[in-house]
Design a protein around this motif. Sequence first.
Motif, PDB file in Angstrom:
ATOM      1  N   ALA A  39      18.660  14.778  36.645  1.00  0.00           N
ATOM      2  CA  ALA A  39      19.169  15.405  37.860  1.00  0.00           C
ATOM      3  C   ALA A  39      18.313  15.028  39.069  1.00  0.00           C
ATOM      4  CB  ALA A  39      19.201  16.923  37.686  1.00  0.00           C
ATOM      5  N   VAL A 105      12.723  20.069  38.482  1.00  0.00           N
ATOM      6  CA  VAL A 105      13.428  19.199  39.411  1.00  0.00           C
ATOM      7  C   VAL A 105      12.689  19.126  40.744  1.00  0.00           C
ATOM      8  CG1 VAL A 105      15.526  18.956  40.795  1.00  0.00           C
ATOM      9  CG2 VAL A 105      15.697  19.465  38.367  1.00  0.00           C
ATOM     10  N   LEU A 134      23.678  13.554  38.427  1.00  0.00           N
ATOM     11  CA  LEU A 134      23.640  15.017  38.524  1.00  0.00           C
ATOM     12  C   LEU A 134      24.532  15.652  37.459  1.00  0.00           C
ATOM     13  CD1 LEU A 134      23.687  15.624  42.388  1.00  0.00           C
ATOM     14  CD2 LEU A 134      21.874  16.239  40.783  1.00  0.00           C
ATOM     15  N   GLY A 137      22.696  15.387  34.163  1.00  0.00           N
ATOM     16  CA  GLY A 137      21.583  16.332  34.131  1.00  0.00           C
ATOM     17  C   GLY A 137      22.045  17.759  33.947  1.00  0.00           C
ATOM     18  N   LEU A 138      23.079  18.140  34.697  1.00  0.00           N
ATOM     19  CA  LEU A 138      23.610  19.495  34.569  1.00  0.00           C
ATOM     20  C   LEU A 138      24.212  19.730  33.187  1.00  0.00           C
ATOM     21  CD1 LEU A 138      25.259  19.978  38.069  1.00  0.00           C
ATOM     22  CD2 LEU A 138      23.399  21.348  37.096  1.00  0.00           C
ATOM     23  N   LEU A 148      21.096  24.754  37.550  1.00  0.00           N
ATOM     24  CA  LEU A 148      20.273  24.291  38.662  1.00  0.00           C
ATOM     25  C   LEU A 148      20.599  24.993  39.971  1.00  0.00           C
ATOM     26  CD1 LEU A 148      19.810  20.411  38.395  1.00  0.00           C
ATOM     27  CD2 LEU A 148      18.119  22.218  38.087  1.00  0.00           C
TER      28      LEU A 148
END
Length: 217
Positions: A39, A105, A134, A137-138, A148
């Motif tokens: 992310a 992060v 992203l 990562g999420l 996040l």
Amino acid sequence: MAGQPKQVQKRSLGFYSIDPSKHTLLEDAQGLVTGAMVAALGFYFLNKVGLLTGGTAGVAFLLHYAFGISFGLLFFIVNLPFYYLSFRRLGLAFSLKTFIAIGLVSVISEIESRFFLIDYLHPFWAALLGGLLLGYGLLALYRHRASLGGVGILAIYIQDRFGIQAGLIQLAFDLCVMLCAFAVVSPVTVAWSVVGAVVLNLFLAINHRSDRYIVVR
């Protein structure tokens, strides 16, 4: 055969869980770290060409571009007010892992430019790769019961309290972020930012399904 129960127990308490609906501490740790790293790389691509995204990260980007304050620091601070709602709505474990993920992060976003440098990056490629990274990562964080940002939690709270759909609240918030972006970046930059946000949300819509991945229950 006599040693099989011990081997099963060792696997469950060690590197991975034999129960597909649960994660070991080590599995959660690697999920949080790798999800945060991916992310943060997505944020790096967006930041490199001055793009934004939705949610609390979008607010952090707006403040970063407007005042020159560190994105990593702003991203951490902007999320602070949402932890109480997170604790009330989703419990201590989720809130703690989310806090750790956001902290990772924030730190990685500050130090990753010391390890590599991109000389040129087209906004389209930044939007595409930033949105996809992203999303990955999420997705990793979601699989380990973390996130996040707090806007989704706030949206759920407002939905329960006032009956307004959470998806509409999230969409309205992201639209407000993009509208405010016109005050600090060019219209072309806003357009590329919307492309990145669409890529991110389409990726999550296709790949994040609780009925397919039972580990997110």
